[in-house]
Design a protein around this motif. Structure first.
Motif, mmCIF file in Angstrom:
data_model
loop_
_atom_site.group_PDB
_atom_site.id
_atom_site.type_symbol
_atom_site.label_atom_id
_atom_site.label_comp_id
_atom_site.label_asym_id
_atom_site.label_seq_id
_atom_site.Cartn_x
_atom_site.Cartn_y
_atom_site.Cartn_z
ATOM 1 N N PHE A 6 -7.718 -3.976 -6.265
ATOM 2 C CA PHE A 6 -6.417 -3.679 -6.881
ATOM 3 C C PHE A 6 -6.359 -4.133 -8.344
ATOM 4 O O PHE A 6 -5.593 -3.578 -9.131
ATOM 5 C CB PHE A 6 -5.302 -4.320 -6.052
ATOM 6 N N GLN A 64 -9.788 -7.670 -5.376
ATOM 7 C CA GLN A 64 -10.518 -7.163 -6.536
ATOM 8 C C GLN A 64 -10.335 -5.664 -6.722
ATOM 9 O O GLN A 64 -10.382 -5.156 -7.835
ATOM 10 C CB GLN A 64 -12.020 -7.479 -6.398
ATOM 11 N N ASP A 114 -13.565 -9.337 -0.689
ATOM 12 C CA ASP A 114 -12.496 -9.778 -1.589
ATOM 13 C C ASP A 114 -11.618 -8.566 -1.944
ATOM 14 O O ASP A 114 -11.779 -7.951 -3.005
ATOM 15 C CB ASP A 114 -13.111 -10.402 -2.836
ATOM 16 N N LEU A 115 -10.708 -8.247 -1.053
ATOM 17 C CA LEU A 115 -9.911 -7.022 -1.198
ATOM 18 C C LEU A 115 -9.114 -6.982 -2.492
ATOM 19 O O LEU A 115 -8.928 -5.927 -3.091
ATOM 20 C CB LEU A 115 -8.956 -6.877 -0.003
ATOM 21 N N LEU A 124 0.133 -6.094 2.109
ATOM 22 C CA LEU A 124 -1.140 -6.787 2.300
ATOM 23 C C LEU A 124 -1.016 -8.146 1.626
ATOM 24 O O LEU A 124 -0.899 -8.230 0.406
ATOM 25 C CB LEU A 124 -2.257 -5.954 1.657
ATOM 26 N N ASP A 125 -1.044 -9.187 2.437
ATOM 27 C CA ASP A 125 -0.838 -10.534 1.912
ATOM 28 C C ASP A 125 -2.174 -11.228 1.688
ATOM 29 O O ASP A 125 -2.755 -11.800 2.607
ATOM 30 C CB ASP A 125 0.033 -11.341 2.873
ATOM 31 N N CYS A 126 -2.664 -11.152 0.476
ATOM 32 C CA CYS A 126 -3.875 -11.898 0.098
ATOM 33 C C CYS A 126 -3.501 -12.878 -1.002
ATOM 34 O O CYS A 126 -4.233 -13.083 -1.967
ATOM 35 C CB CYS A 126 -4.968 -10.938 -0.367
ATOM 36 N N LEU A 168 0.837 -1.203 0.000
ATOM 37 C CA LEU A 168 0.000 0.000 0.000
ATOM 38 C C LEU A 168 0.873 1.254 0.000
ATOM 39 O O LEU A 168 2.097 1.199 0.177
ATOM 40 C CB LEU A 168 -0.932 -0.018 1.213
#
Lengths: 523, 523
Positions: free
Chosen positions: B255, B253, B250-251, B236-238, B230
């Protein structure tokens, strides 16, 4: 190939397909019983706030003036009275129960806007509800939240036969949409057991997976547009009908899977595939889970683009379906069963592919027994063996339900480990699910709910899943029951960011409170 | 069927396939010229801030101490000096030009974190850059933003052959990933002309569409996880590798498609399909656009699940490819051409389906001329006729590029209307694109850039698109060039919400400023 072919390693016969397939109500894994048959009969459900010791947040309390306002806004579409509201307060599983006193049934987006604008001003909490078929307590209130039902928002807005794009209101029942589309030569890109009751808006709000994900992908790819009403009543029109649109951030994605906590979905635009000209289903017996896996690899390679489902169930599931629902399986005597569906555009080609695969699977001993169906009726009978497992389980008493994503090779180890861990304290520990998607439905039954059994299961099941980098909710969502366990699948930073989105879009927190995200103190 | 079959209504012959297919550089529509061949030769590019009269935002200015800090952090991986930085300041089309003085080449996510943390503290603006193949000026700075290049983040982290899930760093070149996967019997779910240069992180950041979307869907469905840094440097580890995961919002998405304005994508987890056992390509001539459409409907019905691309181009495109690139088409004399690709698991079945379709298309007069290729080399030659159109266009002078989503029936009307509107003031007005996705690439050429020609094109092209409820950017994104036109495809409320997301995630606005979202005053 004949309409239904039965074969097995030894003697073969399609023993029976008597199980009558009903298509009303049902859970996302169950095709459907009329809701009245429900699950646990007349058992009274303990209020959620009592069983789970939840603290009510300081929302406004419903006053007579509020009800009068809504009755003016929605004449004849306001439900009050304990008995009338009760079916909306209790989930399909009869596992959670709210104490709302009011159900509102808007017909239009403008009405939803007016409802939310009023609730926002009055600080009244709202629980949006579709078909109320959720399995994690996400679709019913926890306390006295006003229930906003999409039941009367059931209009199809448009369907374009060239593009296959359907636009409809959120309250359309999935099965009605499927029937409508089939008449036009198309199908919905999702299918699930609850199709007879669930609403498309609820499907999108929970990012439902279901039985066709393997073939047509997730709703994140097939949903093209949404119309959403935000917590303050403002409407957000992202209801485009384009396959491709890269103009700015894809806001609709935030609402897909947000379980009604960020906005109320009022309309959906969705890309629908053409109806396949040929569908075949094979129902097979395997002697071990290793063979279930090897059969999957083989069929994926040999069936390729026509493979549309690869489901599995263990023998205990089959036993429960036979015992409680009087369904009879044409294949018996195996510890595991798989259901393989093909969908394609050329029946001759599809049957050739399927036969080659089946010959290879039999010859190499992957499969010991099986049957194939090509006509609609027999296909439905075979599917019902898989789809009605959830319903069969509810006849056992209380069901502890887990919906886990795992690396496919480890999928059944969790069932085995859990069975060993619980021993005699559980009535049954069963595993089934969408193997092709790495999705296990682990279900544990007992005569009735017990804190001590729950403690033996949780957090063990979540820790086990986290060790394999799995997801503690593959498709059911977090709702009320799983929200405190989000950290087993998401890092702290992600949860904090989700809470920031929630605070930005719903600063008063009136939309579906107590759901999806953990209380701030826990993360 | 032989490896390459040629047929046409009259006499048939695959005239020539001499065009050498290069695989370096190139734009998202172009397979690829070495970057040095570029587009407009030695022409000096007017700085963006001059041509478009942009106002610099009050970011910090680069000081010697900053460069020293970065040289300590990234020894040997800091680029300074006007000539060295120049290729990073100018886009592939040579249409926009920034004046950055610094390029940073981190290798790890931790380094990206440290860079952004520092820039955030110092209020230094950053322009993330992948392969710099974008067509809307999104990948180069506008002023002196520091260029954060993912060029050295090119490691494959893992690939699972059972699930088909690839995890890799953001700077992996798409074609390298394709080659790696093909050795394992898989393919990337996306393919585009720029494959030789573009980075997977850039593909995801722009939600690239490309040539396989018709079959494998958008990145919103196939990208399973992301790792993102960020604006403040927090990671941010997704980066999950699960087909299904419904634990919270669904973070990732947000990005996907945010063009580097919300975070820097550092790693990607993506679901890859199995490599098809059989691929066929048909290249056909049609006598009208109506026949192009009818051919699409017919082939979608008859090819069903094996249809993997349906592309079209007008005769002017063909002329430019032949003139500038010396490619020779095996099919000639038609006002429109279509390229149809099939991908399947059984070559006999696929060829039977394709032949039936072709017989029907010829018999009914939909198609008047055509050729079919089944071997790799000839398939590439046919694809190059379509893929290299963008490259051919750059030889014409300045290119005004539009990437429009429209209802498929109206797709070519925009080209016809524009041609009539511009008359002799444009050198060429051509149309081609992904017809199966409703995606038109409208390109207008002139000897050099001219304000008056631009005024004749815009906002006419956007108003025309908006009247059809189309998208003014189907797949290229908004970048710098299109951001002020977002309102033609998105309602005001949506743009305001996007700006709120931007303000929440990047309060100082340091990430890729002047891109994607309009200035606040304009909405």
């Amino acid at each position: 190939m004949a309409a239904a072919v039965v074969w097995r390693r030894g003697a073969a016969w399609l023993r029976s397909c008597r199980g009558k397939v009903l298509r009303r109500g049902g859970s996302p894994e169950t095709p459907g019983v009329p809701r009245a048959r429900g699950c646990a009969g007349s058992r009274e459900v303990v209020p959620t706030c009592e069983r789970y010791a939840v603290r009510r947040l300081p929302f406004g309390r419903l006053a007579d003036g509020d009800v009068a306002f809504f009755e003016r806004l929605l004449p004849g579409r306001v439900v009050t009275g304990e008995e009338e509201v009760k079916p909306f307060n209790v989930d399909w599983l009869k596992s959670v129960r709210g104490c709302s006193q009011l159900v509102l049934k808007p017909q239009t987006t403008a009405e939803v806007s007016q409802i939310l604008r009023y609730c926002h001003e009055r600080n009244l909490a709202v629980s949006p509800q579709g078909g109320n078929t959720g399995l994690v307590g996400g679709s019913v209130p926890v306390f006295d939240e006003i229930i906003l039902s999409t039941a009367l928002m059931n209009q199809i807005i448009s369907f374009d036969k060239v593009s296959g794009i359907l636009v409809c209101q959120a309250g359309c029942v999935l099965e009605r949409l499927s029937e409508y589309l089939e008449e036009q030569g198309f199908i919905m890109p999702l299918d699930l057991g609850a199709k007879g009751s669930c609403h498309i808006g609820g499907n999108v709000a929970t990012n439902a997976g279901g039985l066709r994900l393997l073939r047509y992908g997730s709703l994140r790819g097939t949903v093209l547009g949404l119309e959403v009403v935000l917590a303050d009543g403002s409407a957000l029109d992202c209801l485009t009908s384009l396959r491709k649109d890269n103009t700015g951030y894809d806001l609709k994605q935030l609402f897909i899977g947000s379980e009604g906590t960020l906005g109320v979905i009022t309309a959906v635009s969705i890309l629908c595939p053409q109806k396949p000209k040929a569908v075949n289903v094979a129902f097979l017996g395997c002697q071990s889970f290793a063979k279930v896996l090897e059969t999957f690899t083989t069929c994926r390679a040999m069936l390729g683009e026509i493979l549309s489902a690869y489901e599995f169930m263990d023998e205990k599931c089959m036993e429960l379906v036979e015992t409680h629902l009087k369904l009879s399986s044409p294949v018996a005597g195996s510890p595991f069963y798989v259901l393989i569906e093909t969908s394609g555009s050329n029946s001759t080609h599809d049957e050739e592919k399927l036969n080659s695969f089946l010959e290879q699977a039999m010859a190499s001993g992957l499969v010991t027994d099986g049957t194939v169906a090509t006509d609609d009726k027999k296909i439905k009978v075979l599917w019902s063996l898989r789809e009605r497992i959830t319903e069969a389980l509810t006849h056992e008493g209380y069901v502890y339900k887990y919906d886990i994503s795992l690396p496919v090779g480890k999928l059944y180890d969790l069932v085995t480990d859990m069975r060993a861990r619980l021993g005699q304290s559980a009535k049954n520990v069963v595993g089934y699910g969408h193997l092709g998607d790495g999705n296990l439905h682990l279900n544990i039954t007992a005569e009735s709910y017990s804190h001590s059994l729950l403690d033996a299961i949780e957090p063990f099941v979540y820790e086990w899943t986290a060790r394999c980098s799995g997801s503690i909710s593959a498709e059911h969502g977090l709702g009320f029951k799983k929200r405190q366990f989000i950290q087993y699948s998401k890092p702290r930073e992600a949860v904090v960011l989700m809470q920031q989105f929630k605070a930005m879009l719903d600063p008063k927190g009136i939309l579906n409170p107590y759901k999806t995200l953990p209380e701030r103190s826990t993360c």
